[in-house]
Design a protein around this motif. Structure first.
Motif, mmCIF file in Angstrom:
data_model
loop_
_atom_site.group_PDB
_atom_site.id
_atom_site.type_symbol
_atom_site.label_atom_id
_atom_site.label_comp_id
_atom_site.label_asym_id
_atom_site.label_seq_id
_atom_site.Cartn_x
_atom_site.Cartn_y
_atom_site.Cartn_z
ATOM 1 N N ALA A 226 0.862 -1.185 0.000
ATOM 2 C CA ALA A 226 0.000 0.000 0.000
ATOM 3 C C ALA A 226 0.901 1.238 0.000
ATOM 4 O O ALA A 226 1.885 1.290 0.743
ATOM 5 C CB ALA A 226 -0.908 0.008 1.222
ATOM 6 N N ARG A 227 0.551 2.224 -0.839
ATOM 7 C CA ARG A 227 1.360 3.437 -0.948
ATOM 8 C C ARG A 227 0.455 4.667 -0.915
ATOM 9 O O ARG A 227 -0.660 4.644 -1.419
ATOM 10 C CB ARG A 227 2.123 3.453 -2.271
ATOM 11 N N PHE A 228 1.001 5.745 -0.345
ATOM 12 C CA PHE A 228 0.292 7.029 -0.313
ATOM 13 C C PHE A 228 1.322 8.140 -0.392
ATOM 14 O O PHE A 228 2.390 8.056 0.207
ATOM 15 C CB PHE A 228 -0.527 7.179 0.975
ATOM 16 N N GLY A 229 1.002 9.174 -1.127
ATOM 17 C CA GLY A 229 1.899 10.316 -1.206
ATOM 18 C C GLY A 229 1.125 11.605 -1.355
ATOM 19 O O GLY A 229 0.031 11.632 -1.923
ATOM 20 N N VAL A 230 1.692 12.679 -0.826
ATOM 21 C CA VAL A 230 1.082 14.001 -0.950
ATOM 22 C C VAL A 230 2.214 15.013 -1.151
ATOM 23 O O VAL A 230 3.301 14.863 -0.599
ATOM 24 C CB VAL A 230 0.215 14.353 0.290
ATOM 25 N N ALA A 231 1.953 16.020 -1.975
ATOM 26 C CA ALA A 231 2.931 17.081 -2.215
ATOM 27 C C ALA A 231 2.200 18.414 -2.181
ATOM 28 O O ALA A 231 1.076 18.538 -2.671
ATOM 29 C CB ALA A 231 3.620 16.888 -3.558
ATOM 30 N N ALA A 232 2.848 19.417 -1.596
ATOM 31 C CA ALA A 232 2.251 20.754 -1.488
ATOM 32 C C ALA A 232 3.279 21.796 -1.913
ATOM 33 O O ALA A 232 4.415 21.788 -1.438
ATOM 34 C CB ALA A 232 1.792 21.021 -0.056
ATOM 35 N N ALA A 233 2.872 22.680 -2.802
ATOM 36 C CA ALA A 233 3.729 23.786 -3.218
ATOM 37 C C ALA A 233 3.624 24.873 -2.155
ATOM 38 O O ALA A 233 2.579 25.511 -2.007
ATOM 39 C CB ALA A 233 3.294 24.308 -4.582
ATOM 40 N N VAL A 234 4.699 25.087 -1.394
ATOM 41 C CA VAL A 234 4.674 26.080 -0.322
ATOM 42 C C VAL A 234 5.172 27.441 -0.799
ATOM 43 O O VAL A 234 4.934 28.452 -0.141
ATOM 44 C CB VAL A 234 5.476 25.616 0.907
ATOM 45 N N SER A 235 5.859 27.475 -1.934
ATOM 46 C CA SER A 235 6.256 28.724 -2.576
ATOM 47 C C SER A 235 6.509 28.420 -4.052
ATOM 48 O O SER A 235 6.380 27.276 -4.492
ATOM 49 C CB SER A 235 7.514 29.321 -1.923
ATOM 50 N N LYS A 236 6.891 29.445 -4.808
ATOM 51 C CA LYS A 236 7.117 29.257 -6.237
ATOM 52 C C LYS A 236 8.239 28.252 -6.518
ATOM 53 O O LYS A 236 8.195 27.510 -7.485
ATOM 54 C CB LYS A 236 7.455 30.602 -6.882
ATOM 55 N N ASN A 237 9.246 28.209 -5.659
ATOM 56 C CA ASN A 237 10.406 27.356 -5.876
ATOM 57 C C ASN A 237 10.515 26.173 -4.912
ATOM 58 O O ASN A 237 11.508 25.455 -4.945
ATOM 59 C CB ASN A 237 11.686 28.189 -5.767
ATOM 60 N N THR A 238 9.523 25.981 -4.044
ATOM 61 C CA THR A 238 9.635 24.934 -3.029
ATOM 62 C C THR A 238 8.356 24.102 -2.953
ATOM 63 O O THR A 238 7.262 24.648 -2.844
ATOM 64 C CB THR A 238 9.915 25.546 -1.642
ATOM 65 N N THR A 239 8.550 22.799 -3.003
ATOM 66 C CA THR A 239 7.449 21.859 -2.827
ATOM 67 C C THR A 239 7.847 20.865 -1.742
ATOM 68 O O THR A 239 8.944 20.307 -1.781
ATOM 69 C CB THR A 239 7.155 21.092 -4.133
ATOM 70 N N LEU A 240 6.981 20.666 -0.785
ATOM 71 C CA LEU A 240 7.188 19.658 0.247
ATOM 72 C C LEU A 240 6.417 18.393 -0.141
ATOM 73 O O LEU A 240 5.282 18.474 -0.602
ATOM 74 C CB LEU A 240 6.702 20.151 1.605
ATOM 75 N N ALA A 241 7.048 17.255 0.064
ATOM 76 C CA ALA A 241 6.410 15.992 -0.307
ATOM 77 C C ALA A 241 6.571 14.968 0.808
ATOM 78 O O ALA A 241 7.558 14.980 1.543
ATOM 79 C CB ALA A 241 7.019 15.456 -1.598
ATOM 80 N N LEU A 242 5.585 14.100 0.928
ATOM 81 C CA LEU A 242 5.610 13.010 1.895
ATOM 82 C C LEU A 242 5.092 11.760 1.203
ATOM 83 O O LEU A 242 4.026 11.779 0.583
ATOM 84 C CB LEU A 242 4.719 13.335 3.101
ATOM 85 N N ASP A 243 5.866 10.703 1.290
ATOM 86 C CA ASP A 243 5.463 9.413 0.735
ATOM 87 C C ASP A 243 5.525 8.363 1.834
ATOM 88 O O ASP A 243 6.459 8.351 2.631
ATOM 89 C CB ASP A 243 6.404 8.984 -0.398
ATOM 90 N N VAL A 244 4.542 7.482 1.850
ATOM 91 C CA VAL A 244 4.482 6.393 2.822
ATOM 92 C C VAL A 244 4.205 5.111 2.051
ATOM 93 O O VAL A 244 3.368 5.086 1.144
ATOM 94 C CB VAL A 244 3.372 6.634 3.870
ATOM 95 N N GLU A 245 4.917 4.050 2.422
ATOM 96 C CA GLU A 245 4.710 2.749 1.799
ATOM 97 C C GLU A 245 4.707 1.685 2.881
ATOM 98 O O GLU A 245 5.550 1.704 3.777
ATOM 99 C CB GLU A 245 5.830 2.470 0.790
ATOM 100 N N HIS A 246 3.753 0.777 2.795
ATOM 101 C CA HIS A 246 3.711 -0.346 3.735
ATOM 102 C C HIS A 246 3.705 -1.637 2.925
ATOM 103 O O HIS A 246 2.853 -1.845 2.070
ATOM 104 C CB HIS A 246 2.471 -0.288 4.629
ATOM 105 N N VAL A 247 4.681 -2.500 3.200
ATOM 106 C CA VAL A 247 4.772 -3.808 2.555
ATOM 107 C C VAL A 247 4.313 -4.842 3.573
ATOM 108 O O VAL A 247 4.828 -4.900 4.686
ATOM 109 C CB VAL A 247 6.217 -4.096 2.093
ATOM 110 N N PHE A 248 3.348 -5.660 3.208
ATOM 111 C CA PHE A 248 2.742 -6.632 4.113
ATOM 112 C C PHE A 248 3.548 -7.931 4.135
ATOM 113 O O PHE A 248 3.061 -8.997 3.756
ATOM 114 C CB PHE A 248 1.290 -6.890 3.699
ATOM 115 N N TYR A 249 4.791 -7.838 4.616
ATOM 116 C CA TYR A 249 5.679 -9.008 4.655
ATOM 117 C C TYR A 249 5.126 -10.139 5.514
ATOM 118 O O TYR A 249 5.350 -11.303 5.217
ATOM 119 C CB TYR A 249 7.059 -8.605 5.202
ATOM 120 N N SER A 250 4.433 -9.818 6.587
ATOM 121 C CA SER A 250 3.958 -10.871 7.497
ATOM 122 C C SER A 250 2.898 -11.767 6.861
ATOM 123 O O SER A 250 2.584 -12.824 7.406
ATOM 124 C CB SER A 250 3.414 -10.247 8.780
#
Length: 97
Positions: A67-91
């Motif tokens: 399962a994967r999720f990501g979000v990105a937000a442009a905080v200024s003209k030259n800067t974007t913050l991003a967050l990605d999360v991934e969960h692998v169900f190994y068990s």
């Protein structure tokens, strides 16, 4: 650590396995924020016959769901913050030996 199939551990040439699974995803692209999510099902595989002693379940090596999720937000003209999360169900799948 012992093997359930000692004759099927090494020096057996190449082997093959076939599998099937699926993946679905969604993406949102706004003016300043974008986001996406995806899910990949467990991939059910056939067994490796020539190397059955290397893997758990007599050579059957399924690939775990992801399962994967990501979000990105442009905080200024030259800067974007991003967050990605991934969960692998190994068990949910057996491991080696």
């Amino acid at each position: 650590i012992g093997s359930s199939e000692p004759a099927a551990v090494s020096n057996n040439g190449w082997d093959h396995a076939f599998g099937f699974g699926g993946q679905v995803g969604i993406h949102y692209d706004g003016d300043r924020v974008s986001a996406g999510a995806s899910y990949q099902s467990k991939i059910e595989m056939s067994a490796f016959d020539d190397y059955a002693g290397v893997f758990a379940d007599n050579g059957k090596v399924d690939l775990p769901a992801i399962a994967r999720f990501g979000v990105a937000a442009a905080v200024s003209k030259n800067t974007t913050l991003a967050l990605d999360v991934e969960h692998v169900f190994y068990s949910a799948v057996p491991a080696c030996f």
